[in-house]
Design a protein around this motif. Structure first.
Motif, short mmCIF file in Angstrom:
data_model
loop_
_atom_site.label_atom_id
_atom_site.label_comp_id
_atom_site.label_asym_id
_atom_site.label_seq_id
_atom_site.Cartn_x
_atom_site.Cartn_y
_atom_site.Cartn_z
N CYS A 23 -0.37 5.29 7.44
CA CYS A 23 -0.32 5.40 5.99
C CYS A 23 1.12 5.51 5.48
CB CYS A 23 -1.14 6.62 5.55
SG CYS A 23 -1.72 6.53 3.85
N LEU A 164 -7.07 9.65 5.33
CA LEU A 164 -6.46 8.61 4.50
C LEU A 164 -6.33 9.06 3.05
CD1 LEU A 164 -5.41 5.73 4.03
CD2 LEU A 164 -7.78 5.00 3.75
N GLU A 184 -2.93 1.75 0.18
CA GLU A 184 -4.35 1.83 0.52
C GLU A 184 -4.90 0.45 0.88
OE1 GLU A 184 -8.36 3.84 -1.27
OE2 GLU A 184 -7.01 2.87 -2.69
#
Length: 345
Positions: A23, A164, A184
């Motif tokens: 991420c 996430l 994302e």
């Protein structure tokens, strides 16, 4: 450069350990102005990860790696019901005393809860463990849905997909919504890059407090996605002309007002597809697209797939990882009445 220390306790699910790297690394790769130093720090007794894909790690960092971190992340681990190692408790409390931002996801929230730092605050853990956490830690207001909970400086969320949602929440706080949206898309579904490079790599929304910031208008816009917003509506809220609005949006977000609105509507549709069973027709109305055809067109353009395919893929991935996480936790469940409670006394 902000330092993020990921604290690995023995039996951490592999995807929870690698998720933050994917991420934050993706955010930095896509946006030159974004930079993070990511440290993987092992706790005493660490041997390797748990399911679904066990592996060992070799890192120079142990608990000392938390000493100068700006953010500490605490994933889940196999023995989350046990009392934390005293060194872990001391390191987390010392970080909190320095005002460090601390995030926990999945069963990692149990370990943070055992330090007492979450007492009197709201927190989240994996949905299947929410009732258990509420019993073990009655001073914590446990979110049963596992959504991201911001109890600054503590942040928590469910653990599926490596936290996430929590990582994206922190990226939003650091660099704004446009960076989080693009991160994302790229991390979660590994979808196509949009054709407009400026849309992809434009600067994030400004930090709070920036002079003449559009942040209040951006918050208003995001809260009214279901309304048929026009450029004039947005300009009126910002107290600007349409030309001035376009210029300021470009300067502050890298996008035009309508590009930004479209991005946020697509992201809202993603969230609704992921978390509920509403019909595509209803989601189209709620997110301001109006019709399913309009939603499908823009969703396909921005994500590379259709809404129903996206929902199916998301549910399949979550089901696989949740099953593996549950099996890992079952293996660590203490047997018989002599099992360790793990609650703080």
């Amino acid at each position: 450069m902000p330092v993020i220390a990921v604290l690995a306790l023995d039996g951490v699910p592999g995807h929870e350990l690698t998720g933050p790297g994917m991420c934050f690394g993706t955010a930095a790769r896509l946006h030159p102005h974004v930079a993070y130093e990511l440290r993987y720090c092992t706790a005493p007794g660490f041997r390797g990860t748990g399911a679904p894909a066990p592996f060992a790690i070799d890192t120079p960092w142990d608990l000392d790696g938390l000493a100068d971190a700006d953010t500490v992340l605490l994933p889940g681990h196999a023995a989350f019901r046990d009392e934390p190692d005293p060194g872990v408790t001391d390191a987390l409390r010392a970080a909190a005393d320095r005002g460090v931002r601390i995030g926990a996801f999945g069963t990692g929230t149990f370990t943070l809860a055992a330090t007492g730092l979450l007492d009197g605050r709201r927190a989240a853990t994996g949905r299947q463990y929410a009732a258990e956490m509420a019993r073990r830690h009655p001073l914590i207001d446990v979110d049963p849905e596992g959504a991201v909970v911001d109890a600054d400086p503590f942040h928590s969320a469910s653990g599926v997909l490596g936290g996430l949602d929590l990582c994206l929440h922190l990226i939003t706080l650091d660099h704004g919504t446009p960076v989080a949206i693009e991160t994302e898309r790229q991390v979660f579904m590994q979808l196509h890059e949009p054709a407009d490079a400026e849309e992809t790599t434009g600067p994030a929304a400004p930090p709070a407090g920036t002079r003449h910031s559009l942040r209040p208008t951006i918050r208003w816009l995001e809260a009214h996605l279901g309304h048929p917003l026009t450029l004039s509506d947005i300009a009126d809220h910002a107290g600007l002309t349409v030309r001035g609005l376009n210029r300021r949006f470009r300067a502050e977000t890298g996008l035009s007002p309508l590009q930004y609105l479209l991005r946020v509507r697509v992201q809202a549709a993603q969230r609704l597809l992921e978390r509920g069973d509403e019909a595509v027709e209803r989601i189209a109305v709620r997110t301001g697209f109006g019709t399913p055809a309009n939603l499908r067109h823009h969703f396909q353009h921005h994500t590379g797939t259709g809404p129903r395919v996206y929902r199916t893929a998301f549910r399949s991935l979550v089901a696989t990882l949740t099953w593996a996480e549950g099996k890992n936790a079952e293996a660590a469940e203490p047997e018989g009445p002599g099992g360790t409670d793990g609650g703080r006394t």
